[in-house]
Design a protein around this motif. Structure first.
Motif, PDB file in Angstrom:
ATOM      1  N   ILE A   9       0.884  -1.177   0.082  1.00  0.00           N
ATOM      2  CA  ILE A   9       0.160   0.007  -0.106  1.00  0.00           C
ATOM      3  C   ILE A   9       0.795   1.161  -0.010  1.00  0.00           C
ATOM      4  O   ILE A   9       1.969   1.366   0.457  1.00  0.00           O
ATOM      5  CB  ILE A   9      -1.194  -0.120   1.232  1.00  0.00           C
ATOM      6  CG1 ILE A   9      -0.340   0.204   2.493  1.00  0.00           C
ATOM      7  CG2 ILE A   9      -1.871  -1.248   1.341  1.00  0.00           C
ATOM      8  CD1 ILE A   9      -1.218   0.238   3.606  1.00  0.00           C
ATOM      9  N   GLY A  10       0.296   2.210  -0.654  1.00  0.00           N
ATOM     10  CA  GLY A  10       0.972   3.467  -0.575  1.00  0.00           C
ATOM     11  C   GLY A  10       0.665   4.472  -1.815  1.00  0.00           C
ATOM     12  O   GLY A  10      -0.303   4.081  -2.607  1.00  0.00           O
ATOM     13  N   ALA A  11       1.243   5.665  -1.925  1.00  0.00           N
ATOM     14  CA  ALA A  11       0.861   6.643  -3.089  1.00  0.00           C
ATOM     15  C   ALA A  11       0.972   6.134  -4.347  1.00  0.00           C
ATOM     16  O   ALA A  11       1.919   5.188  -4.535  1.00  0.00           O
ATOM     17  CB  ALA A  11       1.594   7.655  -2.900  1.00  0.00           C
ATOM     18  N   ASP A  12       0.196   6.198  -5.247  1.00  0.00           N
ATOM     19  CA  ASP A  12       0.188   5.592  -6.794  1.00  0.00           C
ATOM     20  C   ASP A  12       0.036   6.700  -7.652  1.00  0.00           C
ATOM     21  O   ASP A  12      -0.902   6.573  -8.318  1.00  0.00           O
ATOM     22  CB  ASP A  12      -0.929   4.529  -6.618  1.00  0.00           C
ATOM     23  CG  ASP A  12      -0.644   3.445  -7.935  1.00  0.00           C
ATOM     24  OD1 ASP A  12       0.288   3.706  -8.781  1.00  0.00           O
ATOM     25  OD2 ASP A  12      -1.355   2.474  -7.778  1.00  0.00           O
ATOM     26  N   PRO A  13       1.227   7.687  -7.787  1.00  0.00           N
ATOM     27  CA  PRO A  13       1.018   8.704  -8.648  1.00  0.00           C
ATOM     28  C   PRO A  13       1.166   8.075 -10.099  1.00  0.00           C
ATOM     29  O   PRO A  13       0.267   8.823 -11.101  1.00  0.00           O
ATOM     30  CB  PRO A  13       2.178   9.421  -8.681  1.00  0.00           C
ATOM     31  CG  PRO A  13       3.301   8.483  -7.684  1.00  0.00           C
ATOM     32  CD  PRO A  13       2.354   7.499  -7.111  1.00  0.00           C
ATOM     33  N   GLU A  14       1.681   6.890 -10.428  1.00  0.00           N
ATOM     34  CA  GLU A  14       1.684   6.400 -11.984  1.00  0.00           C
ATOM     35  C   GLU A  14      -0.011   6.217 -12.288  1.00  0.00           C
ATOM     36  O   GLU A  14      -0.295   6.368 -13.530  1.00  0.00           O
ATOM     37  CB  GLU A  14       2.459   5.253 -11.978  1.00  0.00           C
ATOM     38  CG  GLU A  14       2.362   4.629 -13.375  1.00  0.00           C
ATOM     39  CD  GLU A  14       3.646   3.375 -13.575  1.00  0.00           C
ATOM     40  OE1 GLU A  14       3.398   2.575 -14.815  1.00  0.00           O
ATOM     41  OE2 GLU A  14       3.958   2.979 -12.509  1.00  0.00           O
ATOM     42  N   LEU A  15      -0.730   5.513 -11.520  1.00  0.00           N
ATOM     43  CA  LEU A  15      -1.927   5.035 -11.709  1.00  0.00           C
ATOM     44  C   LEU A  15      -2.664   6.458 -11.872  1.00  0.00           C
ATOM     45  O   LEU A  15      -3.509   6.632 -12.932  1.00  0.00           O
ATOM     46  CB  LEU A  15      -2.630   4.429 -10.565  1.00  0.00           C
ATOM     47  CG  LEU A  15      -3.924   4.206 -10.764  1.00  0.00           C
ATOM     48  CD1 LEU A  15      -4.381   3.263 -11.947  1.00  0.00           C
ATOM     49  CD2 LEU A  15      -4.521   3.394  -9.506  1.00  0.00           C
ATOM     50  N   LEU A  16      -2.772   7.328 -10.872  1.00  0.00           N
ATOM     51  CA  LEU A  16      -3.575   8.717 -11.139  1.00  0.00           C
ATOM     52  C   LEU A  16      -3.068   9.513 -12.148  1.00  0.00           C
ATOM     53  O   LEU A  16      -3.748  10.205 -12.819  1.00  0.00           O
ATOM     54  CB  LEU A  16      -3.476   9.349  -9.824  1.00  0.00           C
ATOM     55  CG  LEU A  16      -4.006   8.793  -8.395  1.00  0.00           C
ATOM     56  CD1 LEU A  16      -3.993   9.730  -7.232  1.00  0.00           C
ATOM     57  CD2 LEU A  16      -5.474   8.232  -8.680  1.00  0.00           C
ATOM     58  N   GLY A  17      -1.907   9.240 -12.626  1.00  0.00           N
ATOM     59  CA  GLY A  17      -1.249  10.116 -13.641  1.00  0.00           C
ATOM     60  C   GLY A  17      -1.886   9.792 -15.116  1.00  0.00           C
ATOM     61  O   GLY A  17      -1.657  10.520 -15.933  1.00  0.00           O
ATOM     62  N   ARG A  18      -2.375   8.624 -15.100  1.00  0.00           N
ATOM     63  CA  ARG A  18      -3.107   8.170 -16.239  1.00  0.00           C
ATOM     64  C   ARG A  18      -4.566   8.526 -16.449  1.00  0.00           C
ATOM     65  O   ARG A  18      -5.010   8.426 -17.436  1.00  0.00           O
ATOM     66  CB  ARG A  18      -3.057   6.722 -16.372  1.00  0.00           C
ATOM     67  CG  ARG A  18      -1.677   5.930 -16.363  1.00  0.00           C
ATOM     68  CD  ARG A  18      -1.910   4.338 -16.173  1.00  0.00           C
ATOM     69  NE  ARG A  18      -0.433   3.841 -16.454  1.00  0.00           N
ATOM     70  CZ  ARG A  18      -0.485   2.444 -16.087  1.00  0.00           C
ATOM     71  NH1 ARG A  18      -1.252   1.764 -15.774  1.00  0.00           N
ATOM     72  NH2 ARG A  18       0.811   1.820 -16.514  1.00  0.00           N
ATOM     73  N   ILE A  19      -5.137   9.339 -15.396  1.00  0.00           N
ATOM     74  CA  ILE A  19      -6.450   9.724 -15.453  1.00  0.00           C
ATOM     75  C   ILE A  19      -6.513  10.999 -15.785  1.00  0.00           C
ATOM     76  O   ILE A  19      -6.066  12.105 -15.384  1.00  0.00           O
ATOM     77  CB  ILE A  19      -7.006   9.731 -14.132  1.00  0.00           C
ATOM     78  CG1 ILE A  19      -6.978   8.009 -13.601  1.00  0.00           C
ATOM     79  CG2 ILE A  19      -8.737  10.066 -13.967  1.00  0.00           C
ATOM     80  CD1 ILE A  19      -7.676   7.658 -12.208  1.00  0.00           C
ATOM     81  N   GLY A  20      -7.391  11.474 -17.050  1.00  0.00           N
ATOM     82  CA  GLY A  20      -7.468  12.763 -17.345  1.00  0.00           C
ATOM     83  C   GLY A  20      -8.721  13.357 -16.891  1.00  0.00           C
ATOM     84  O   GLY A  20      -8.941  14.652 -16.572  1.00  0.00           O
ATOM     85  N   ALA A  21      -9.730  12.604 -16.250  1.00  0.00           N
ATOM     86  CA  ALA A  21     -10.924  13.193 -15.591  1.00  0.00           C
ATOM     87  C   ALA A  21     -11.534  11.940 -15.006  1.00  0.00           C
ATOM     88  O   ALA A  21     -11.703  10.919 -15.325  1.00  0.00           O
ATOM     89  CB  ALA A  21     -11.877  13.629 -16.743  1.00  0.00           C
ATOM     90  N   PHE A  22     -12.243  12.274 -13.773  1.00  0.00           N
ATOM     91  CA  PHE A  22     -12.992  11.334 -13.012  1.00  0.00           C
ATOM     92  C   PHE A  22     -14.299  12.137 -12.508  1.00  0.00           C
ATOM     93  O   PHE A  22     -14.321  13.052 -12.309  1.00  0.00           O
ATOM     94  CB  PHE A  22     -12.267  11.089 -11.650  1.00  0.00           C
ATOM     95  CG  PHE A  22     -13.076  10.217 -10.568  1.00  0.00           C
ATOM     96  CD1 PHE A  22     -13.432   9.036 -11.070  1.00  0.00           C
ATOM     97  CD2 PHE A  22     -13.276  10.620  -9.446  1.00  0.00           C
ATOM     98  CE1 PHE A  22     -14.210   8.164 -10.228  1.00  0.00           C
ATOM     99  CE2 PHE A  22     -13.983   9.944  -8.445  1.00  0.00           C
ATOM    100  CZ  PHE A  22     -14.450   8.603  -9.026  1.00  0.00           C
ATOM    101  N   VAL A  23     -15.300  11.489 -13.036  1.00  0.00           N
ATOM    102  CA  VAL A  23     -16.695  11.882 -12.491  1.00  0.00           C
ATOM    103  C   VAL A  23     -17.336  10.779 -11.797  1.00  0.00           C
ATOM    104  O   VAL A  23     -17.582   9.618 -12.320  1.00  0.00           O
ATOM    105  CB  VAL A  23     -17.633  11.998 -13.906  1.00  0.00           C
ATOM    106  CG1 VAL A  23     -18.932  12.484 -13.594  1.00  0.00           C
ATOM    107  CG2 VAL A  23     -16.730  12.791 -14.900  1.00  0.00           C
ATOM    108  N   GLU A  24     -18.077  11.250 -10.735  1.00  0.00           N
ATOM    109  CA  GLU A  24     -18.632  10.282  -9.808  1.00  0.00           C
ATOM    110  C   GLU A  24     -20.064  10.693  -9.765  1.00  0.00           C
ATOM    111  O   GLU A  24     -20.291  11.870  -9.424  1.00  0.00           O
ATOM    112  CB  GLU A  24     -17.742  10.492  -8.104  1.00  0.00           C
ATOM    113  CG  GLU A  24     -18.429   9.460  -7.381  1.00  0.00           C
ATOM    114  CD  GLU A  24     -17.816   9.417  -5.826  1.00  0.00           C
ATOM    115  OE1 GLU A  24     -18.310   8.828  -5.080  1.00  0.00           O
ATOM    116  OE2 GLU A  24     -16.766  10.258  -5.639  1.00  0.00           O
TER     117      GLU A  24
END
Length: 402
Positions: A164-179
């Protein structure tokens, strides 16, 4: 999908849900998500923090459009808070495929883990970890009411807590998040909303959780004179009332919703009363005023009744202003449908709020006729839910398709 999911983690005695992190009910929800992803030919992945993802297209290409929410619940929570966003994500994707939409960006569907914080006392653990807003050390220190540590619970559920821990690589792939989420209030149900079934979020109020420990002296309930008592329950009870007064004066909200008492005997004066305060306001200054007022009142009551008071801030989330650019783009997309699209703030925290510092985020709210949430009575009409699916499909098409 709704019928399949509705039975998981439901408590027959209350009609509410008990889907707590890393429990069998949580595992069943995760199995459901995985089955829905694989049935659609999506690439199912679990990240280092236990969040589930279903991908259409290769996320490594970047600039992905992601939607989803969470499947866990508060104690005896409702059926819609969280699950509506996940079910709607799959349903919206189905609609776009039926339209033979041509995707130009990767699309991700997500189930964030432990959003409600019902087991370990901290909300949005999965998204906080991914965004680096909860350290590995802080996560490892979390305990449930039985003393089970978060890493031990993860390990028992078959996950590796060491990852577990910060995942900047994963979040860096997201251009937009809509919940998409059921509205936890009834602004859309009021006449001034113009009959809108779906709204857009402007901001999430700053909010936090504080633990108040009132320490007195255990003694016999039948033989101890009132004048000789150091009863922490009195200080706690007065503080609960003070919280209501301070919130009313400031136009905010404050709630003592959880309590622990020691030794917890009917015929015993308590030695310890521990209460958890949840407070939220439209801005930081107001929230500070409310919490300071509650704490000062608690100190006065503790002195009056001869008990000791300790106050610990266990979590805090500052105000989240959703980015204008993405919200305006959603308003443009939805505005073309010829229906009103109100913009409203909310006092409820969400994974979208946690991710807002890392990726562009926005939220859609589905009308809640009673405003009830975090309760078995939580409800949304089927037509309104379908309107939410249609809106989300249009948003995904506008963002991710040619």
């Amino acid at each position: 999908m709704w019928r399949e999911l509705a039975a998981i983690g439901r408590e027959d005695s209350t009609g509410g849900y008990r889907r707590y992190a890393w429990t069998p009910a949580d595992a069943d929800c995760r199995d459901w998500f995985r089955a829905q992803a694989l049935a659609r030919g999506l690439d199912h992945q679990v990240d280092r923090n236990g969040n589930q993802w279903a991908w259409l297209g290769d996320p490594a290409e970047g600039d992905a459009v992601v939607t989803g929410s969470h499947l866990d619940s508060v104690p005896d929570g409702g059926a819609f808070d969280g699950p509506l966003g996940v079910v709607s994500a799959f349903a919206a994707l189905d609609r776009l495929r039926d339209r033979q939409a041509r995707f130009t960006r990767p699309v991700g569907l997500v189930n964030f883990g432990d959003e409600e914080g019902a087991r370990f006392g901290l909300a949005c653990v999965g998204s906080r970890l991914a965004a680096g807003r909860l350290s590995r050390e802080q996560a490892f220190a979390l305990r449930d009411q039985d003393g089970i540590a978060l890493p031990a619970a993860m390990e028992r559920a078959g996950y590796d807590p060491e990852a577990i821990g910060a995942d900047p690589e994963l979040l860096g792939r997201i251009g937009a998040f809509v919940e998409l989420h059921i509205e936890q209030g009834r602004a859309l149900a009021l006449p001034e909303s113009g009959g809108a079934r779906v709204g857009l979020a402007s901001a999430i109020w700053p909010h936090g959780r504080w633990r108040f420990d009132f320490r007195g002296e255990a003694n016999h309930a039948g033989t101890t004179r009132l004048a000789d008592r150091r009863d922490p329950m009195l200080s706690y009870a007065e503080t609960v009332l003070a919280a209501r007064r301070e919130a009313e004066l400031a136009g905010a909200v404050a709630t003592f919703g959880k309590i622990a008492v020691e030794p917890n005997g009917v015929n015993a004066i308590p030695s310890l009363v521990r209460g958890w305060l949840d407070s939220r306001a439209a801005d930081q200054r107001t929230l500070d005023t409310v919490v300071t007022g509650i704490q000062e009142a608690a100190e006065q009551y503790a002195t009056r009744y001869g008990v000791r008071l300790d106050v610990v801030r266990e979590s805090f989330t500052p105000v989240v202003e959703f980015g204008d650019a993405l919200r305006e783009e959603l308003a443009r997309i939805l505005g073309g449908r010829g229906e009103p699209v109100p913009v409203l703030g909310t006092g409820a925290g969400h994974d979208a709020g946690i991710l807002s510092e890392s990726v562009p985020t926005a939220m859609l709210f589905v009308r809640n006729p009673t405003g009830v949430s975090h309760s078995p009575a939580e409800w949304a009409e089927e037509d309104d839910c379908l309107a939410g699916v249609a809106a989300l499909a249009d948003v995904l098409e506008g963002l991710a398709c040619a």
